[in-house]
Design an enzyme around this catalytic site. Structure first.
Site, PDB file in Angstrom:
ATOM      1  N   ASN A 166     -14.919  70.662  74.269  1.00 57.28           N
ATOM      2  CA  ASN A 166     -14.962  69.369  74.966  1.00 57.28           C
ATOM      3  C   ASN A 166     -14.112  69.314  76.225  1.00 57.28           C
ATOM      4  O   ASN A 166     -14.368  68.532  77.123  1.00 57.28           O
ATOM      5  CB  ASN A 166     -14.620  68.231  73.999  1.00 57.28           C
ATOM      6  CG  ASN A 166     -13.235  68.359  73.428  1.00 57.28           C
ATOM      7  OD1 ASN A 166     -12.637  69.425  73.463  1.00 57.28           O
ATOM      8  ND2 ASN A 166     -12.719  67.270  72.905  1.00 57.28           N
ATOM      9  N   PRO A 190     -12.357  81.108  73.715  1.00 54.69           N
ATOM     10  CA  PRO A 190     -12.949  79.794  73.966  1.00 54.69           C
ATOM     11  C   PRO A 190     -14.153  79.554  73.042  1.00 54.69           C
ATOM     12  O   PRO A 190     -14.730  80.502  72.513  1.00 54.69           O
ATOM     13  CB  PRO A 190     -13.397  79.878  75.421  1.00 54.69           C
ATOM     14  CG  PRO A 190     -13.685  81.333  75.645  1.00 54.69           C
ATOM     15  CD  PRO A 190     -12.723  82.086  74.773  1.00 54.69           C
ATOM     16  N   ALA A 191     -14.538  78.303  72.890  1.00 53.90           N
ATOM     17  CA  ALA A 191     -15.727  77.985  72.101  1.00 53.90           C
ATOM     18  C   ALA A 191     -16.939  78.690  72.700  1.00 53.90           C
ATOM     19  O   ALA A 191     -17.048  78.827  73.925  1.00 53.90           O
ATOM     20  CB  ALA A 191     -15.948  76.471  72.084  1.00 53.90           C
ATOM     21  N   SER A 244     -11.240  70.692  65.254  1.00 53.25           N
ATOM     22  CA  SER A 244     -11.336  69.765  64.124  1.00 53.25           C
ATOM     23  C   SER A 244     -10.280  70.040  63.062  1.00 53.25           C
ATOM     24  O   SER A 244      -9.797  71.165  62.912  1.00 53.25           O
ATOM     25  CB  SER A 244     -12.713  69.904  63.472  1.00 53.25           C
ATOM     26  OG  SER A 244     -12.834  71.210  62.921  1.00 53.25           O
ATOM     27  N   GLU A 265      -3.724  71.060  67.219  1.00 54.35           N
ATOM     28  CA  GLU A 265      -4.150  69.795  67.840  1.00 54.35           C
ATOM     29  C   GLU A 265      -5.505  69.474  67.234  1.00 54.35           C
ATOM     30  O   GLU A 265      -6.503  70.091  67.586  1.00 54.35           O
ATOM     31  CB  GLU A 265      -4.257  69.974  69.355  1.00 54.35           C
ATOM     32  CG  GLU A 265      -2.941  70.147  70.062  1.00 54.35           C
ATOM     33  CD  GLU A 265      -2.102  68.895  70.003  1.00 54.35           C
ATOM     34  OE1 GLU A 265      -0.921  68.965  70.342  1.00 54.35           O
ATOM     35  OE2 GLU A 265      -2.626  67.825  69.611  1.00 54.35           O
ATOM     36  N   LEU A 266      -5.549  68.548  66.289  1.00 55.35           N
ATOM     37  CA  LEU A 266      -6.739  68.407  65.456  1.00 55.35           C
ATOM     38  C   LEU A 266      -7.462  67.086  65.712  1.00 55.35           C
ATOM     39  O   LEU A 266      -7.330  66.476  66.760  1.00 55.35           O
ATOM     40  CB  LEU A 266      -6.323  68.564  63.994  1.00 55.35           C
ATOM     41  CG  LEU A 266      -5.574  69.879  63.686  1.00 55.35           C
ATOM     42  CD1 LEU A 266      -5.146  69.925  62.232  1.00 55.35           C
ATOM     43  CD2 LEU A 266      -6.405  71.097  64.052  1.00 55.35           C
ATOM     44  N   CYS A 299     -10.734  63.790  71.302  1.00 59.01           N
ATOM     45  CA  CYS A 299     -10.030  63.488  70.048  1.00 59.01           C
ATOM     46  C   CYS A 299      -9.180  62.235  70.179  1.00 59.01           C
ATOM     47  O   CYS A 299      -8.653  61.742  69.187  1.00 59.01           O
ATOM     48  CB  CYS A 299      -9.146  64.659  69.676  1.00 59.01           C
ATOM     49  SG  CYS A 299      -8.028  65.024  71.000  1.00 59.01           S
TER      50      CYS A 299
END
Ligand SMILES: NC(=O)C1=CN([C@@H]2O[C@H](COP(=O)(O)OP(=O)(O)OC[C@H]3O[C@@H](n4cnc5c(N)ncnc54)[C@H](OP(=O)(O)O)[C@@H]3O)[C@@H](O)[C@H]2O)C=CC1
Ligand SMILES: O=C(O)[C@H](O)CS(=O)(=O)O
Length: 492
Positions: A166, A190-191, A244, A265-266, A299
């Site tokens: 994101n 990275p994602a 997440s 950091e969720l 988030c």
């Protein structure tokens, strides 16, 4: 029309910033046997790049190289590290437009927001470049006449990073900047949805003169395999994760075997509270920025909007009027305010929350799940009559859904706001000073925004309590997680 990497390159002033290989040990490397994975533009569904798909063995080799490079990097003075970080910052800002275009192409957010993320991401490099010169130890008065006590702060070693789609630039720099400033080496994965913003940072790291092996980007579609390598490799001393809570738990379990230092950091479930004494117009503007930033895919977005009875109808009407005018579209098109969601699953989750709320008595006053939007586009939606028993109250929607809860008194809304396993960001609008102090102290969150819907800055400690995370990123606190304290007791 974005449909191939070549096309994306044609949009860039500096096409070399579009890198489809992984960046490791100062080299650009392919996946084993030439393996690649596709990167898709979420607005149109077209493949815009085919990126190197590294396997676990390759990542282990990268970590070994990073461990070697880190030993040398730690010998640099803070001032020397600051100089190359400053150069990296300058290059980011010089290439802000191209970095923003790449970010929008792979993540979907409107170009103006993407360029804003580049500036936000760069601010961490600027800030921690300055902090590199201020990693102070201390002398403590001895406990005996012949003892002298010295406390050193030393880099922890190799830091491994896993980041979400994101904020594909800022989540990397929010970790890499303090890591490098502290004298650590950084290996970032990275994602798979958004690797291009990360590899572009590799291009600029090389140009900035960051030594080979100090900053590494391992692109891979095999998130679980790479996560296991990060958690099990003895050369990795620090794991820093943003994503997440579900995945954070998996990583913490895996890292426990090495008792690895972790920053997490969720997920969030931010309450946004509007009291009777609030400036309602300001609260509406704040709610829009807080709820619809990145199309609700942050988030810290308002996930629940609580409005006191006396201003509920006025707030709902004003919010509906403003949101109904928001433009949904391709992030690369002029005037777009809301881009696509990242993938079909994200849209499905928004639909699930809307339908659940309707089934339990909620009303759709704007948008809804049966809109005519195609692909990953979703019309911004406002629900009224929302209650605590609905899914939208306990789960993070991560999309353009604004659920309005009505409340009567202050104690009730504090109880409802705190009734969640999460504790990242929270917000409220009020004028009474006593109320502001009491509510800010009573909210069980790592971050409280008072009369503002935007709290993100490099100078403040960002992070959550409860199941929203461990540790803080940003501010002078942010570098501590990449340092170890060493106590030296000298007999003189
Ligand atoms: N607190 C914060 O600052 C932030 C929290 N989040 C939270 O993350 C969620 C949305 O982001 P999203 O990216 O979907 O979150 P995920 O947790 O699904 O993914 C985050 C990253 O972890 C990777 N990953 C997934 N599974 C594993 C695994 N088993 N081992 C190692 N890595 C893994 C993903 O890779 P891949 O995508 O390639 O599978 C991605 O790079 C929301 O809950 C949001 O609140 C998101 C951003 C910031
Ligand atoms: O990933 C996120 O949602 C970010 O942490 C939010 S912010 O720091 O960009 O506000």
């Amino acid at each position: 029309m974005l449909d191939t990497a070549t096309n994306l390159k044609s949009l860039l002033k500096d096409p070399d910033l579009l890198a489809e290989k992984a960046y490791a040990g100062g080299e650009w490397i392919d996946g084993a046997d030439g393996a690649t994975f596709e990167v898709v533009n979420p607005a149109r569904g077209d493949v815009i790049a085919n990126v190197a798909d590294l396997d676990r063995k390759q990542v282990a080799d990268v970590i070994a190289g990073a461990a070697k490079a880190q030993k040398e990097w730690a010998k640099w003075t803070g001032k020397e590290r600051a100089a190359v970080l400053r150069k990296w910052f300058d290059l980011m800002m010089e290439h802000q437009d191209d970095l923003g275009t790449i970010l929008t192409a792979e993540q979907g957010k409107p170009l103006a927001e993407a360029k804003g993320e580049i500036a936000y991401g760069a601010s961490f490099i600027e800030f921690f470049g300055e902090e590199a010169k201020r990693v102070y130890g201390e002398m403590i008065p001895g406990h005996q006449r012949d003892k002298r006590i010295m406390v050193l702060k030393q880099p922890i070693g190799v830091a491994a990073s896993i980041t979400p789609w994101n904020f594909p630039n800022a989540m990397i720099t929010r970790k890499a900047a303090p890591a490098l400033a502290a004298g650590c080496a950084f290996v970032g994965r990275p994602a798979a949805e958004t690797p291009l913003s990360a590899t572009a940072m590799g291009v600029l790291a090389e140009r900035a003169g960051i030594p080979a092996g100090v900053f590494n980007i391992v692109t891979s579609s095999r998130s679980s395999d790479i996560g296991k390598e990060f958690c099990e490799n003895p050369n990795v001393r620090k794991l820093t994760f943003t994503g997440s809570t579900e995945v954070g738990r998996i990583l913490l379990r895996q890292a426990a075997d090495q008792v690895m230092k972790c920053s997490m950091e969720l997920g969030g479930n931010a309450p946004f509270i509007v009291f009777d004494d609030a400036d309602v117009d300001a609260a509406v503007e704040g709610a829009i920025m807080c709820k619809f930033r990145n199309n609700g895919q942050t988030c810290v977005c308002a996930n629940r909007i609580y409005v006191q009875a006396g201003v509920y109808d006025a707030f709902a009407e004003k919010l509906k009027d403003r949101v109904s005018k928001m433009k949904v579209g391709d992030g690369l098109e002029e005037g777009t305010e809301l881009g696509p969601l990242i993938n079909p699953e994200a849209s499905e989750k928004v639909v699930e929350h809307i339908e659940d709320a309707k089934a339990k008595g909620g009303n759709v006053i704007l948008g809804g799940a049966d809109g005519e939007m195609d692909g990953n586009f979703f019309q911004p939606t406002i629900l009224t009559g929302v209650t605590q028993d609905m899914k939208v109250s306990q789960e993070e929607t991560f999309g353009p859904l604004a659920p309005l809860f009505k409340f009567e008194d202050e104690d009730d809304v504090i109880t409802m706001a705190n009734d969640t396993i999460f504790g990242l960001a929270s917000y409220f609008y009020a004028k009474d000073l006593s109320r502001v102090y009491k509510v800010a102290e009573a909210l069980e969150y790592g971050i409280v925004g008072v009369n503002t819907g935007i709290i993100s800055t490099e100078v403040a400690p960002f992070g959550g309590v409860k199941q929203s995370g461990l540790g803080r990123e940003g501010s002078h606190h942010g570098i501590e997680d990449f340092l170890e304290l060493k106590y030296v007791c000298m007999s003189v």
